[in-house]
Design an enzyme around this catalytic site. Structure first.
Site, PDB file in Angstrom:
ATOM      1  N   TYR A  95     -22.166 -18.564  40.899  1.00 57.17           N
ATOM      2  CA  TYR A  95     -23.508 -18.835  41.447  1.00 57.17           C
ATOM      3  C   TYR A  95     -24.349 -19.595  40.384  1.00 57.17           C
ATOM      4  N   ALA A  96     -24.280 -20.837  40.746  1.00 59.21           N
ATOM      5  CA  ALA A  96     -25.116 -21.809  39.701  1.00 59.21           C
ATOM      6  C   ALA A  96     -26.670 -22.261  40.390  1.00 59.21           C
TER       7      ALA A  96
ATOM      8  N   ARG B 177     -19.088  15.389  14.006  1.00 54.89           N
ATOM      9  CA  ARG B 177     -19.932  15.164  12.641  1.00 54.89           C
ATOM     10  C   ARG B 177     -20.860  16.423  12.183  1.00 54.89           C
TER      11      ARG B 177
ATOM     12  N   HIS C 147     -32.744  15.705  21.454  1.00 51.26           N
ATOM     13  CA  HIS C 147     -33.694  15.024  21.974  1.00 51.26           C
ATOM     14  C   HIS C 147     -33.404  13.723  22.468  1.00 51.26           C
TER      15      HIS C 147
ATOM     16  N   GLY D  29     -24.549   5.706  10.261  1.00 50.70           N
ATOM     17  CA  GLY D  29     -23.926   4.249   9.811  1.00 50.70           C
ATOM     18  C   GLY D  29     -23.086   3.883  10.917  1.00 50.70           C
TER      19      GLY D  29
ATOM     20  N   GLU E 287     -30.993 -11.842  36.770  1.00 46.65           N
ATOM     21  CA  GLU E 287     -31.662 -11.241  38.087  1.00 46.65           C
ATOM     22  C   GLU E 287     -33.143 -11.185  37.829  1.00 46.65           C
TER      23      GLU E 287
HETATM   24  C1  LIG Z   1     -15.095  -5.685  42.676  1.00 51.32           C
HETATM   25  C2  LIG Z   1     -15.470  -5.393  41.182  1.00 51.32           C
HETATM   26  C3  LIG Z   1     -16.152  -6.284  40.435  1.00 51.32           C
HETATM   27  C4  LIG Z   1     -16.699  -5.605  39.094  1.00 51.32           C
HETATM   28  C5  LIG Z   1     -17.271  -6.674  38.440  1.00 51.32           C
HETATM   29  C6  LIG Z   1     -18.132  -6.205  37.161  1.00 51.32           C
HETATM   30  C7  LIG Z   1     -18.425  -6.855  36.023  1.00 51.32           C
HETATM   31  C8  LIG Z   1     -19.729  -7.429  36.177  1.00 51.32           C
HETATM   32  C9  LIG Z   1     -20.104  -8.190  34.737  1.00 51.32           C
HETATM   33  C10 LIG Z   1     -21.291  -8.597  34.531  1.00 51.32           C
HETATM   34  C11 LIG Z   1     -22.145  -8.579  35.617  1.00 51.32           C
HETATM   35  C12 LIG Z   1     -23.132  -9.519  35.158  1.00 51.32           C
HETATM   36  C13 LIG Z   1     -23.950  -9.922  36.176  1.00 51.32           C
HETATM   37  C14 LIG Z   1     -24.959 -11.054  35.961  1.00 51.32           C
HETATM   38  C15 LIG Z   1     -25.320 -11.840  36.986  1.00 51.32           C
HETATM   39  C16 LIG Z   1     -26.574 -12.575  36.575  1.00 51.32           C
HETATM   40  C17 LIG Z   1     -26.912 -13.651  37.791  1.00 51.32           C
HETATM   41  C18 LIG Z   1     -28.383 -14.098  37.609  1.00 51.32           C
HETATM   42  O1  LIG Z   1     -28.865 -13.885  36.774  1.00 51.32           O
HETATM   43  S1  LIG Z   1     -28.403 -15.220  39.165  1.00 51.32           S
HETATM   44  C19 LIG Z   1     -29.976 -16.087  38.888  1.00 51.32           C
HETATM   45  C20 LIG Z   1     -31.077 -14.961  39.104  1.00 51.32           C
HETATM   46  N1  LIG Z   1     -32.370 -15.492  39.203  1.00 51.32           N
HETATM   47  C21 LIG Z   1     -33.369 -14.709  39.311  1.00 51.32           C
HETATM   48  O2  LIG Z   1     -33.543 -13.535  39.524  1.00 51.32           O
HETATM   49  C22 LIG Z   1     -34.585 -15.462  39.466  1.00 51.32           C
HETATM   50  C23 LIG Z   1     -35.819 -14.850  39.492  1.00 51.32           C
HETATM   51  N2  LIG Z   1     -36.953 -15.390  40.237  1.00 51.32           N
HETATM   52  C24 LIG Z   1     -37.136 -15.106  41.517  1.00 51.32           C
HETATM   53  O3  LIG Z   1     -36.269 -14.214  42.057  1.00 51.32           O
HETATM   54  C25 LIG Z   1     -38.216 -15.817  42.321  1.00 51.32           C
HETATM   55  O4  LIG Z   1     -38.609 -16.899  41.820  1.00 51.32           O
HETATM   56  C26 LIG Z   1     -39.655 -15.033  42.211  1.00 51.32           C
HETATM   57  C27 LIG Z   1     -39.369 -13.508  42.974  1.00 51.32           C
HETATM   58  C28 LIG Z   1     -40.107 -14.651  40.943  1.00 51.32           C
HETATM   59  C29 LIG Z   1     -40.565 -15.713  43.051  1.00 51.32           C
HETATM   60  O5  LIG Z   1     -40.074 -16.610  43.978  1.00 51.32           O
HETATM   61  P1  LIG Z   1     -41.105 -17.514  44.917  1.00 51.32           P
HETATM   62  O6  LIG Z   1     -41.707 -18.268  43.792  1.00 51.32           O
HETATM   63  O7  LIG Z   1     -40.088 -18.192  45.654  1.00 51.32           O
HETATM   64  O8  LIG Z   1     -41.912 -16.566  45.513  1.00 51.32           O
HETATM   65  P2  LIG Z   1     -43.414 -16.167  45.616  1.00 51.32           P
HETATM   66  O9  LIG Z   1     -44.442 -17.038  45.984  1.00 51.32           O
HETATM   67  O10 LIG Z   1     -43.704 -15.576  44.143  1.00 51.32           O
HETATM   68  O11 LIG Z   1     -43.565 -14.963  46.543  1.00 51.32           O
HETATM   69  C30 LIG Z   1     -43.808 -15.240  47.918  1.00 51.32           C
HETATM   70  C31 LIG Z   1     -43.259 -14.064  48.712  1.00 51.32           C
HETATM   71  O12 LIG Z   1     -41.897 -13.887  48.834  1.00 51.32           O
HETATM   72  C32 LIG Z   1     -41.719 -12.448  48.226  1.00 51.32           C
HETATM   73  N3  LIG Z   1     -40.117 -12.405  47.906  1.00 51.32           N
HETATM   74  C33 LIG Z   1     -39.843 -13.123  46.616  1.00 51.32           C
HETATM   75  N4  LIG Z   1     -38.477 -12.989  46.448  1.00 51.32           N
HETATM   76  C34 LIG Z   1     -38.133 -12.137  47.679  1.00 51.32           C
HETATM   77  C35 LIG Z   1     -36.767 -11.651  47.981  1.00 51.32           C
HETATM   78  N5  LIG Z   1     -35.676 -11.801  47.140  1.00 51.32           N
HETATM   79  N6  LIG Z   1     -36.756 -10.977  49.196  1.00 51.32           N
HETATM   80  C36 LIG Z   1     -38.140 -10.812  49.823  1.00 51.32           C
HETATM   81  N7  LIG Z   1     -39.156 -11.327  49.317  1.00 51.32           N
HETATM   82  C37 LIG Z   1     -39.410 -12.090  48.457  1.00 51.32           C
HETATM   83  C38 LIG Z   1     -42.674 -12.117  47.133  1.00 51.32           C
HETATM   84  O13 LIG Z   1     -42.794 -10.837  47.270  1.00 51.32           O
HETATM   85  C39 LIG Z   1     -43.651 -12.687  48.019  1.00 51.32           C
HETATM   86  O14 LIG Z   1     -44.250 -12.011  49.102  1.00 51.32           O
HETATM   87  P3  LIG Z   1     -45.931 -11.780  49.442  1.00 51.32           P
HETATM   88  O15 LIG Z   1     -46.594 -13.009  49.589  1.00 51.32           O
HETATM   89  O16 LIG Z   1     -46.484 -11.011  48.050  1.00 51.32           O
HETATM   90  O17 LIG Z   1     -45.824 -10.762  50.665  1.00 51.32           O
HETATM   91  C1  LIG Z   2     -26.146 -12.757  30.677  1.00 53.10           C
HETATM   92  C2  LIG Z   2     -26.853 -13.539  31.657  1.00 53.10           C
HETATM   93  C3  LIG Z   2     -26.243 -14.128  32.602  1.00 53.10           C
HETATM   94  C4  LIG Z   2     -26.782 -15.205  33.500  1.00 53.10           C
HETATM   95  N1  LIG Z   2     -25.925 -15.457  34.700  1.00 53.10           N
HETATM   96  C5  LIG Z   2     -26.517 -16.234  35.500  1.00 53.10           C
HETATM   97  C6  LIG Z   2     -25.584 -16.828  36.664  1.00 53.10           C
HETATM   98  O1  LIG Z   2     -24.697 -16.166  36.780  1.00 53.10           O
HETATM   99  N2  LIG Z   2     -26.120 -17.656  37.543  1.00 53.10           N
HETATM  100  C7  LIG Z   2     -27.614 -17.957  37.445  1.00 53.10           C
HETATM  101  O2  LIG Z   2     -27.976 -18.714  38.315  1.00 53.10           O
HETATM  102  N3  LIG Z   2     -28.280 -17.574  36.384  1.00 53.10           N
HETATM  103  C8  LIG Z   2     -27.672 -16.587  35.543  1.00 53.10           C
HETATM  104  N4  LIG Z   2     -28.393 -16.324  34.194  1.00 53.10           N
HETATM  105  C9  LIG Z   2     -29.784 -16.843  34.304  1.00 53.10           C
HETATM  106  C10 LIG Z   2     -30.969 -15.794  34.445  1.00 53.10           C
HETATM  107  O3  LIG Z   2     -30.991 -15.542  35.643  1.00 53.10           O
HETATM  108  C11 LIG Z   2     -32.459 -16.168  33.894  1.00 53.10           C
HETATM  109  O4  LIG Z   2     -32.242 -16.618  32.625  1.00 53.10           O
HETATM  110  C12 LIG Z   2     -33.408 -15.282  34.285  1.00 53.10           C
HETATM  111  O5  LIG Z   2     -33.525 -15.344  35.590  1.00 53.10           O
HETATM  112  C13 LIG Z   2     -34.888 -15.637  33.479  1.00 53.10           C
HETATM  113  O6  LIG Z   2     -35.161 -16.968  33.594  1.00 53.10           O
HETATM  114  P1  LIG Z   2     -35.583 -17.750  32.561  1.00 53.10           P
HETATM  115  O7  LIG Z   2     -34.388 -17.945  31.644  1.00 53.10           O
HETATM  116  O8  LIG Z   2     -35.943 -19.195  33.046  1.00 53.10           O
HETATM  117  O9  LIG Z   2     -36.706 -17.063  31.729  1.00 53.10           O
HETATM  118  P2  LIG Z   2     -38.035 -17.784  31.388  1.00 53.10           P
HETATM  119  O10 LIG Z   2     -38.725 -17.499  33.032  1.00 53.10           O
HETATM  120  O11 LIG Z   2     -38.378 -18.970  31.005  1.00 53.10           O
HETATM  121  O12 LIG Z   2     -39.063 -16.300  30.664  1.00 53.10           O
HETATM  122  C14 LIG Z   2     -39.254 -16.596  29.515  1.00 53.10           C
HETATM  123  C15 LIG Z   2     -40.596 -15.661  29.193  1.00 53.10           C
HETATM  124  O13 LIG Z   2     -41.785 -16.198  30.281  1.00 53.10           O
HETATM  125  C16 LIG Z   2     -42.143 -15.237  31.205  1.00 53.10           C
HETATM  126  N5  LIG Z   2     -42.551 -15.743  32.287  1.00 53.10           N
HETATM  127  C17 LIG Z   2     -41.873 -16.815  32.984  1.00 53.10           C
HETATM  128  N6  LIG Z   2     -42.812 -16.694  34.014  1.00 53.10           N
HETATM  129  C18 LIG Z   2     -43.595 -15.933  34.154  1.00 53.10           C
HETATM  130  C19 LIG Z   2     -44.584 -15.474  34.994  1.00 53.10           C
HETATM  131  N7  LIG Z   2     -44.503 -16.270  36.433  1.00 53.10           N
HETATM  132  N8  LIG Z   2     -45.485 -14.547  34.973  1.00 53.10           N
HETATM  133  C20 LIG Z   2     -45.286 -14.130  33.534  1.00 53.10           C
HETATM  134  N9  LIG Z   2     -44.515 -14.139  32.701  1.00 53.10           N
HETATM  135  C21 LIG Z   2     -43.627 -15.203  32.894  1.00 53.10           C
HETATM  136  C22 LIG Z   2     -41.099 -14.079  30.990  1.00 53.10           C
HETATM  137  O14 LIG Z   2     -41.455 -12.812  31.328  1.00 53.10           O
HETATM  138  C23 LIG Z   2     -40.589 -14.162  29.703  1.00 53.10           C
HETATM  139  O15 LIG Z   2     -41.165 -13.468  28.661  1.00 53.10           O
HETATM  140  C24 LIG Z   2     -28.010 -15.495  33.581  1.00 53.10           C
HETATM  141  C25 LIG Z   2     -28.671 -15.215  32.220  1.00 53.10           C
HETATM  142  C26 LIG Z   2     -28.066 -14.319  31.342  1.00 53.10           C
HETATM  143  C27 LIG Z   2     -28.791 -13.951  30.017  1.00 53.10           C
END
Ligand SMILES: CCCCCCCC/C=C\CCCCCCCC(=O)SCCNC(=O)CCNC(=O)[C@H](O)C(C)(C)COP(=O)(O)OP(=O)(O)OC[C@H]1O[C@@H](n2cnc3c(N)ncnc32)[C@H](O)[C@@H]1OP(=O)(O)O
Ligand SMILES: Cc1cc2nc3c(=O)[nH]c(=O)nc-3n(C[C@H](O)[C@H](O)[C@H](O)COP(=O)(O)OP(=O)(O)OC[C@H]3O[C@@H](n4cnc5c(N)ncnc54)[C@H](O)[C@@H]3O)c2cc1C
Length: 669
Positions: free
Chosen positions: A147-148, A318, A340, A409, A432
């Site tokens: 997922y890129a 230990r 604790h 340690g 996430e």
């Molecule tokens: C079968 C077995 C398998 C087992 C396997 C096990 C092994 C596993 C091993 C290891 C696992 C490791 C796994 C790692 C994986 C990592 C992957 C990634 O990291 S992928 C990248 C993630 N990237 C983010 O998460 C970006 C964060 N940013 C955002 O989500 C958005 O930009 C956000 C929410 C910060 C702002 O989004 P805006 O700019 O588009 O939206 P705004 O204008 O702020 O909001 C407008 C309205 O939309 C709502 N909104 C935003 N996001 C929403 C959503 N998702 N759903 C519904 N509403 C949402 C908001 O609440 C707001 O609502 P109102 O206006 O206040 O009512």
């Molecule tokens: C182990 C690992 C696995 C990942 N896997 C994937 C993957 O599979 N696919 C993928 O697409 N991505 C992946 N990512 C990326 C990950 O989702 C992002 O790193 C994450 O969403 C944070 O975004 P950023 O790196 O841009 O941080 P930034 O947004 O640059 O954050 C830096 C600082 O700025 C602050 N900041 C930023 N915006 C705001 C705001 N609006 N208000 C207040 N503070 C703010 C943050 O709180 C933080 O302190 C992975 C990351 C890691 C570490």
């Protein structure tokens, strides 16, 4: 018959003594946690793995360099795919998940993002025809996807992503392009060397007009040669704090053309002649993130419970220091400070694990509704998950770190297994959605809740406590009010008063003419606090309800001790908020602390049995300190001797560099 089922001959007598003290059946607690038949299936899978050397590590994985780690995990993946179906039911996520934990541990494996994000993105966002075409191939592993989304320049602010997908009506294709260095995709797991397909998130352009980020299926490597496809630059981003078995990668598109039907079209569509139909909810393309946020709670809790298993078992074998002079050295678990730090970690682990089940169920229910176009509860779900992923990742990290330090340690050594667990778990604060950002997402929802209340509008079930203004006095110790209820009400007060205060400040600043955005930023820290207090309340309530539903009396009683410890710890940790508005006085807070210290004593005899009941095998634990048999010292010595630096008595590097220096120094005398 002892109630703890893990007693074996030849174990360290100090740990056997612990197991003999159990007051509940560890097998029954395992069934409560995992359910039947999964509890039994997990044991059978663990036993099968032990019989198959091709699924086991030749040497501790922490001794290996990155390239070997990655190769090892690829080799084992093939073995799992060839023989795994003899061991477990591949159609059961739980069974497969357990097999993956046994074989690969925490540090990543080549299919993690394929299963955790790539497939869920297709399942949730592809239309039926696309799903039919792609899912069977992906399930058979004809290709591996990731997922890129995140780019070098932007991860949080998705609206600012720079990768473009421009529709070319003439050929009915999208052109994927990376216009700048900051637009390189950066971070996706398994992208660097493994994946040959990606779901790429890119800004959709039609006739020069932007429609925001959308998801596209793009082939990045040849299915036969694995060479990058024309126009693709791809590689690994290098070593990280943890997860070094995972090849997180970078990716550049240079005008890469894909067919129109490679845009995921369940919710948004582009017709052949370039007409765009928007989704019923603007954030439906964020569905794969919602899925991971819902699933990661249990994954993070699992790591806390593993760290607690290690530290609690080790603390019983230990011995260090005396409590009463002359009475001999005690097991370190006799110290109140040790109890604790460890029992509160255990309590958080159990709380997050059991609440994680509830979150998963809630997600599944709402996701099904969304699939049929009903997005009514999406905002509630998004707010809840934003808070949950933040609290659970951060507080689990603190708990794991306490477990590590509690091992002294030896906790700092990779032999404990805890440093790697911490490094993996703590990434959950970032991926996430960075925690501070996600807490503020939830805060928006909470502030809206207070405004709705002021306007007499209905509140969702999750927020109804905001209306309970009669809860304004701590009722601990009052007749007719049990400890649990008093503590839950205290947590309700903490959350309500914190959210009310910050909303009042926001309103007043805006009334004085400050813009909404500036007022928000001036209160952002308090807003994240409000969000935390709300989430911690939600977890507490949900954990309490879960424990109350247990039918087996002995197990309910055992988990009630853990629940009460969790609640007292949460209230003590946030006690400063109880003083605001005069809800509680310091004597009442002291009563909560006393209750907490008594619970530590009560839990002490069962400590090892609680973690035994969680049933993590030695294979999965990968820890010398946390071994089931408690035979730590002999095995620490073996572990150290087997490390590659000890292969030769005199290290070639010593011969080459240090010896000449020392000999030269001697000859100068
Ligand atoms: C079968 C077995 C398998 C087992 C396997 C096990 C092994 C596993 C091993 C290891 C696992 C490791 C796994 C790692 C994986 C990592 C992957 C990634 O990291 S992928 C990248 C993630 N990237 C983010 O998460 C970006 C964060 N940013 C955002 O989500 C958005 O930009 C956000 C929410 C910060 C702002 O989004 P805006 O700019 O588009 O939206 P705004 O204008 O702020 O909001 C407008 C309205 O939309 C709502 N909104 C935003 N996001 C929403 C959503 N998702 N759903 C519904 N509403 C949402 C908001 O609440 C707001 O609502 P109102 O206006 O206040 O009512
Ligand atoms: C182990 C690992 C696995 C990942 N896997 C994937 C993957 O599979 N696919 C993928 O697409 N991505 C992946 N990512 C990326 C990950 O989702 C992002 O790193 C994450 O969403 C944070 O975004 P950023 O790196 O841009 O941080 P930034 O947004 O640059 O954050 C830096 C600082 O700025 C602050 N900041 C930023 N915006 C705001 C705001 N609006 N208000 C207040 N503070 C703010 C943050 O709180 C933080 O302190 C992975 C990351 C890691 C570490």
């Amino acid at each position: 018959m002892p109630l703890n089922h893990l007693i074996r001959d030849g174990d360290n007598p100090d740990i056997t003594e612990e197991r003999q003290k159990a007051t509940f059946s560890t097998e029954e607690l395992a069934i409560e946690i995992y359910g039947e038949p999964l509890a039994q299936r997990r044991r059978e899978i663990s036993a099968e793995v032990l019989k198959r050397p091709e699924l086991l590590d030749d040497c501790p994985h922490v001794f290996l360099d990155r390239t070997t780690k990655v190769e090892n995990s690829m080799k084992k993946t093939v073995a799992v795919m060839e023989k795994g179906s003899e061991i477990c039911d591949f159609t059961s996520r739980e069974e497969l998940g357990h097999l993956v934990c046994e074989v690969f541990g925490d540090d990543g494996f080549p299919l993690s993002i394929h299963f955790v994000m790539f497939l869920p993105a297709i399942q949730g966002q592809a239309d039926d025809e696309q799903a039919e075409q792609w899912i069977p191939r992906a399930m058979r592993l004809e290709f591996i996807g990731t997922y890129a989304q995140t780019e070098l320049g932007h991860g949080t602010n998705l609206r600012a992503l720079e990768t473009t997908a421009t529709y070319d009506k003439r050929t009915q294709e999208f052109i994927l392009h990376t216009p700048t260095v900051s637009a390189y995709k950066w971070w996706p797991g398994n992208l660097g060397k493994t994946a040959n397909y990606v779901i790429a998130n890119a800004q959709l352009y039609i006739d020069g007009k932007s429609h925001g980020p959308h998801n596209f299926l793009v082939q990045i490597r040849d299915e036969n040669t694995h060479q990058p496809m024309p126009g693709i630059t791809v590689g690994d981003i290098g070593p990280k704090f943890g997860l070094n078995t995972n090849d997180n990668g970078f990716l550049r598109f240079d005008h890469v053309r894909i067919p129109r039907r490679n845009m995921l079209m369940r919710h948004s569509k582009v017709s052949a002649d370039g007409v765009y139909s928007p989704p019923v909810h603007p954030k439906l393309s964020y569905g794969a993130m919602i899925f991971v946020r819902a699933t990661m709670i249990r994954m993070l809790a699992h790591v806390v419970l593993k760290a607690a298993t290690i530290a609690i078992r080790y603390s019983c074998v230990r011995r260090q220091g005396e409590i009463k002079t002359g009475n001999g050295e005690v097991k370190i678990l006799e110290y109140q400070t040790q109890q604790h730090r460890l029992f509160t970690a255990l309590a958080r682990g159990f709380a997050y694990r059991l609440v994680g089940d509830e979150v998963k169920n809630l997600y599944e229910k709402i996701a099904e509704e969304v699939k049929h176009g009903n997005v009514e509860q999406l905002a509630d779900l998004h707010a809840l998950l934003s808070g949950m992923k933040s609290i659970v990742s951060y507080d689990s990290g603190k708990a794991i770190e306490q477990c590590r330090m509690a091992c002294g340690g030896h906790g700092y050594s990779h032999a404990s297994g805890i440093p790697e667990m911490y490094a993996v778990e703590i990434a959950g604060c970032t991926y996430e959605g960075e925690n501070m950002v996600m807490l503020q997402q939830q805060a928006r929802y909470l502030v809206k809740g207070i405004h709705r209340l002021a306007h007499g509008e209905e509140l969702s079930t999750m927020l109804q406590y905001l209306a309970n203004t009669s809860n304004n006095k701590f009722r601990i110790g009052e007749s007719g009010v049990d400890l649990e209820n008093a503590l839950i009400l205290a947590l309700e007060y903490i959350a309500r008063s914190t959210i009310e205060r910050v909303t009042a400040r926001l309103d007043s600043l805006q009334n004085k003419g400050l813009s909404a955005e500036n007022a928000w930023n001036e209160n952002a820290v308090e807003l994240t606090r409000a969000s935390r207090t709300h989430t911690r309340l939600w977890i507490a309530r949900c954990f309490r309800d879960r424990v109350h539903r247990i039918e087996n009396h002995a197990i309910r009683s055992a988990l009630t001790d853990i629940l009460e410890l969790f609640l007292t710890y949460e209230v003590v940790d946030m006690s400063q908020y109880l003083y605001q508005g005069g809800y509680a006085n310091s004597d009442q807070v002291a009563q909560v602390k006393d209750a907490m210290y008594k619970l530590l004593e009560k839990i002490r005899p069962n400590a090892v049995s609680y973690v035994d009941a969680y049933e993590v095998s030695d294979t999965e634990l990968r820890s010398v300190l946390g071994r089931r048999d408690g035979n730590v010292y002999d095995n620490l010595l073996k572990w150290a001797k087997s490390n590659p630096l000890n292969r030769t008595e005199v290290l070639p590097a010593v011969e080459k560099h240090l010896m000449p220096m020392m000999l030269a120094a001697k000859s100068k005398l």
